[in-house]
Scaffold this active site. Structure first.
Site, PDB file in Angstrom:
ATOM      1  N   PHE A   1       0.833  -1.196   0.000  1.00 47.01           N
ATOM      2  CA  PHE A   1       0.000   0.000   0.000  1.00 47.01           C
ATOM      3  C   PHE A   1       0.872   1.252   0.000  1.00 47.01           C
ATOM      4  O   PHE A   1       1.849   1.332   0.744  1.00 47.01           O
ATOM      5  CB  PHE A   1      -0.864   0.063   1.267  1.00 47.01           C
ATOM      6  CG  PHE A   1      -1.781  -1.101   1.484  1.00 47.01           C
ATOM      7  CD1 PHE A   1      -3.085  -1.082   1.026  1.00 47.01           C
ATOM      8  CD2 PHE A   1      -1.336  -2.228   2.190  1.00 47.01           C
ATOM      9  CE1 PHE A   1      -3.934  -2.150   1.257  1.00 47.01           C
ATOM     10  CE2 PHE A   1      -2.173  -3.300   2.427  1.00 47.01           C
ATOM     11  CZ  PHE A   1      -3.483  -3.263   1.958  1.00 47.01           C
ATOM     12  N   ASP A   2       0.473   2.233  -0.795  1.00 40.25           N
ATOM     13  CA  ASP A   2       1.008   3.574  -0.632  1.00 40.25           C
ATOM     14  C   ASP A   2       0.418   4.152   0.656  1.00 40.25           C
ATOM     15  O   ASP A   2      -0.559   3.624   1.207  1.00 40.25           O
ATOM     16  CB  ASP A   2       0.617   4.425  -1.841  1.00 40.25           C
ATOM     17  CG  ASP A   2       1.114   5.848  -1.744  1.00 40.25           C
ATOM     18  OD1 ASP A   2       2.178   6.078  -1.144  1.00 40.25           O
ATOM     19  OD2 ASP A   2       0.426   6.749  -2.269  1.00 40.25           O
TER      20      ASP A   2
END
Length: 303
Positions: free
Chosen positions: A161-162
């Protein structure tokens, strides 16, 4: 008593995200829905090839053990019911357990996410993803042409995930847009002990963490990573935010603007979620990628 999906991890997925319907979609875009329906019906006995999200779905379903189903996958599609037949036939041919589907024949499918209690919506259509995010659901536009290596780490799901505008809100990104890097760094140092507001994918990360706990005997493990352009000293607020949420990630990469794809190539995620198309474009060359169409970087022009 009616069956319920309450307490399960619910993944809603479009037919193009689950199966490779790119050729059929080109027919739809070049002609009309009737020609598309006729083509799908003519191929009813031809199983579709796996799509970009197929390996992720297959692995998630490994958390379902006898007497302890923890994951529900539902096809949520703008397709017509006739085309839906091919989706179910393709799933059966691939030995992919698939019981439920909602087919809206061109109408917006996202309102049904509420009825499903969906934790994640994956679609190849940007406007459907935007609408789902606006309604409060974790959603991403898949890159159908992403590189896929379904056979790597077969007993582990890896999801990356960013941070900003994905796990966290876009609060800090707005500061960066308005004042540049110096203003961003100063803002994050000053608020290092103040948790960031949640982003659209925080509930999904929480649900994945619960899944691991509720299915300890499943033949599948989960490994997560935070892959962000943040660098020290702005890393501290991100870490402290996860601590405040009582959420753990297995790996964290603070890359200070370095190309994320180089690091994702080593992590080998089953899916990577980011809000910036530049990172998504390069990440899709090394693994399945979803564009989270949220935050200041994805605001549609007014006017």
């Amino acid at each position: 008593m009616p069956r319920t999906l309450e307490g399960k991890l619910v993944v809603a997925i479009s037919s193009r995200a689950l199966f490779d319907f790119e050729e059929e979609n080109r027919v739809f875009e070049e002609t009309d829905d009737r020609a598309y329906m006729e083509l799908q019906l003519s191929r009813l006995e031809v199983p579709a090839k796996p799509g970009v999200a197929y390996p992720l779905v297959k692995k998630l379903q490994a958390f379902n053990t006898p007497g302890n189903d923890q994951v529900a996958v539902v096809v949520l599609s703008r397709n017509d019911p006739v085309s839906g037949l091919r989706v179910f036939r393709s799933a059966q041919a691939a030995d992919l357990p698939l019981e439920r589907g909602v087919f809206t024949r061109g109408r917006d499918p996202y309102p049904y996410l509420t009825s499903l209690g969906a934790n994640l919506f994956l679609s190849a259509r940007e406007q459907d993803v935007r609408a789902a995010l606006a309604a409060g659901f974790a959603a991403a536009r898949v890159y159908p042409d992403s590189a896929v290596a379904a056979d790597r780490h077969p007993e582990e799901i890896r999801i990356a995930f960013d941070g900003d505008a994905v796990l966290f809100s876009d609060e800090a990104e707005r500061i960066y847009e308005q004042g540049g890097l110096a203003a961003f760094q100063a803002h994050e140092i000053e608020r290092a002990g103040v948790p960031l507001p949640p982003g659209p994918f925080k509930p999904l990360l929480e649900a994945l963490q619960r899944l691991q706990t509720l299915a300890p005997d499943a033949p599948m493990r989960l490994r997560t990573a935070l892959v962000t352009a943040r660098s020290a000293p702005a890393h501290e607020r991100a870490i402290r935010t996860l601590m405040a949420w009582n959420i753990q990630v297995d790996e964290a990469m603070f890359l200070g603007g370095l190309e994320k794809a180089d690091f994702l190539r080593e992590f080998e995620p089953d899916f990577f979620f980011d809000d910036q198309t530049g990172y998504c474009d390069t990440a899709s060359r090394v693994g399945p990628t979803g564009h989270v169409v949220s935050g200041v970087r994805n605001e549609e022009p007014k006017g």
